[in-house]
Design a protein around this motif. Structure first.
Motif, PDB file in Angstrom:
ATOM      1  N   ARG A  59      -3.937  -9.231 -38.018  1.00  0.00           N
ATOM      2  CA  ARG A  59      -5.025  -8.263 -38.122  1.00  0.00           C
ATOM      3  C   ARG A  59      -6.265  -8.927 -38.717  1.00  0.00           C
ATOM      4  NH1 ARG A  59      -4.893  -2.596 -41.552  1.00  0.00           N
ATOM      5  NH2 ARG A  59      -7.088  -2.031 -41.223  1.00  0.00           N
ATOM      6  N   ILE A  60      -6.019  -9.905 -39.598  1.00  0.00           N
ATOM      7  CA  ILE A  60      -7.107 -10.597 -40.291  1.00  0.00           C
ATOM      8  C   ILE A  60      -6.873 -12.103 -40.201  1.00  0.00           C
ATOM      9  CG2 ILE A  60      -8.264 -10.954 -42.522  1.00  0.00           C
ATOM     10  CD1 ILE A  60      -7.148  -8.135 -43.306  1.00  0.00           C
ATOM     11  N   ALA A  81     -12.357 -12.437 -32.251  1.00  0.00           N
ATOM     12  CA  ALA A  81     -12.975 -11.118 -32.406  1.00  0.00           C
ATOM     13  C   ALA A  81     -12.771 -10.264 -31.162  1.00  0.00           C
ATOM     14  CB  ALA A  81     -14.464 -11.275 -32.711  1.00  0.00           C
ATOM     15  N   ALA A  86     -10.056  -9.258 -37.227  1.00  0.00           N
ATOM     16  CA  ALA A  86     -11.137  -9.300 -38.210  1.00  0.00           C
ATOM     17  C   ALA A  86     -11.223 -10.721 -38.753  1.00  0.00           C
ATOM     18  CB  ALA A  86     -10.869  -8.315 -39.342  1.00  0.00           C
ATOM     19  N   ILE A  88     -12.735 -13.502 -41.087  1.00  0.00           N
ATOM     20  CA  ILE A  88     -13.472 -13.755 -42.322  1.00  0.00           C
ATOM     21  C   ILE A  88     -13.622 -15.267 -42.443  1.00  0.00           C
ATOM     22  CG2 ILE A  88     -13.500 -13.525 -44.832  1.00  0.00           C
ATOM     23  CD1 ILE A  88     -11.655 -11.081 -44.504  1.00  0.00           C
ATOM     24  N   LYS A 108     -16.640 -10.877 -39.334  1.00  0.00           N
ATOM     25  CA  LYS A 108     -16.901  -9.695 -40.152  1.00  0.00           C
ATOM     26  C   LYS A 108     -17.589 -10.055 -41.463  1.00  0.00           C
ATOM     27  CE  LYS A 108     -14.937  -6.596 -37.484  1.00  0.00           C
ATOM     28  NZ  LYS A 108     -15.742  -5.533 -36.833  1.00  0.00           N
ATOM     29  N   ALA A 127     -11.178  -5.512 -45.574  1.00  0.00           N
ATOM     30  CA  ALA A 127     -10.896  -5.624 -44.139  1.00  0.00           C
ATOM     31  C   ALA A 127      -9.640  -4.838 -43.785  1.00  0.00           C
ATOM     32  CB  ALA A 127     -10.738  -7.093 -43.760  1.00  0.00           C
ATOM     33  N   ARG A 128      -8.628  -4.928 -44.628  1.00  0.00           N
ATOM     34  CA  ARG A 128      -7.386  -4.176 -44.407  1.00  0.00           C
ATOM     35  C   ARG A 128      -7.649  -2.678 -44.374  1.00  0.00           C
ATOM     36  NH1 ARG A 128      -4.018  -3.996 -49.624  1.00  0.00           N
ATOM     37  NH2 ARG A 128      -5.813  -2.644 -50.059  1.00  0.00           N
ATOM     38  N   GLY A 130     -10.398  -1.223 -43.551  1.00  0.00           N
ATOM     39  CA  GLY A 130     -11.400  -0.838 -42.561  1.00  0.00           C
ATOM     40  C   GLY A 130     -12.769  -0.569 -43.141  1.00  0.00           C
ATOM     41  N   LEU A 133     -17.585  -5.202 -44.797  1.00  0.00           N
ATOM     42  CA  LEU A 133     -17.416  -6.383 -45.634  1.00  0.00           C
ATOM     43  C   LEU A 133     -18.743  -6.942 -46.121  1.00  0.00           C
ATOM     44  CD1 LEU A 133     -14.590  -8.267 -43.711  1.00  0.00           C
ATOM     45  CD2 LEU A 133     -14.465  -6.297 -45.248  1.00  0.00           C
TER      46      LEU A 133
END
Length: 230
Positions: A59-60, A81, A86, A88, A108, A127-128, A130, A133
């Motif tokens: 997810r990230i 993306a 997400a 970072i 993000k 980010a987790r 939602g 950021l």
């Protein structure tokens, strides 16, 4: 330690082991399911790294830009993306317009490795959950700076194209660290001739010193004729 099946999956793509291990340990202690991508494999490429990331369905992703011989991590941002990840960016890069370019490609958030560990972890939490950021103002400012920087780079490339072949050769020699006397000796011309050529280069590039000319050429990825660009 077994993680719950619904634990947020985070993938770390970074060739600095100490930093990656510190982040991974902290995230695991908070209940995240963390995976690190092996960049030490001599066969690793950007394509294989991308495939390995997506197989884990994260997810990230915490992404470094400087991935050693694997290549430029920035090229991974858009495909990640576009797959709903997400991204970072956490990197050792400083200066320049890379932050805005990362955001333009879909990241993000962008951070440097000088950021406190807790700040990195807090960004992952947001980010987790939602949450935004970065502020809209910061994103817009950085992306505008990146766009302006790209315009400046295009203008410098245009100026470099105006150099004669001989001037390109002289600039290439300066980029390799040669002095005027070295260039004159190698070319079997007088130092005065080389100085005149250097002055012409600076005039066409609208710069005031050999150092700034070399820096500008490297910044836009320029190489003299016969040398491969990277």
């Amino acid at each position: 330690m077994t993680r719950p099946s619904n634990a947020t999956r985070v993938t770390i793509v970074d060739d600095h082991a100490l930093f990656a291990e510190s982040v991974a340990l902290t995230l695991e202690n908070e209940g995240y399911q963390v995976r690190r991508i092996d960049l030490a494999d001599s066969r690793a490429t950007l394509a294989s790294v991308l495939a390995a990331i997506l197989r884990g369905n994260p997810r990230i992703v915490l992404l470094d830009l400087e991935l050693g011989r694997v290549g430029d991590g920035m090229r991974l941002i858009t495909p990640l993306a576009s797959n709903g990840v997400a991204v970072i960016v956490v990197t050792g890069s400083v200066g320049g317009t890379w932050r805005g370019e990362c955001l333009r490609r879909g990241a993000k958030a962008v951070m440097t490795k000088t950021s406190p560990l807790e700040e990195v972890i807090a960004t992952v939490r947001r980010a987790r959950d939602g949450l935004p950021l970065m502020s809209r103002e910061d994103r817009d400012r950085l992306m505008t700076e990146a766009a302006n920087g790209q315009d400046q780079d295009r203008e410098m490339r245009s100026r470099l194209e105006r150099l004669t072949r001989r001037e390109m050769e002289v600039l290439g020699a300066l980029m390799r660290g040669a002095q005027v006397r070295d260039i004159a000796r190698e070319s079997v011309v007088s130092e005065a001739t080389v100085r005149t050529q250097v002055k012409s280069i600076l005039a066409k590039l609208e710069l005031s010193s050999q150092l700034s000319a070399v820096g500008a050429a490297y910044k836009v990825g320029w190489r003299p004729p016969g040398e491969a660009t990277t």
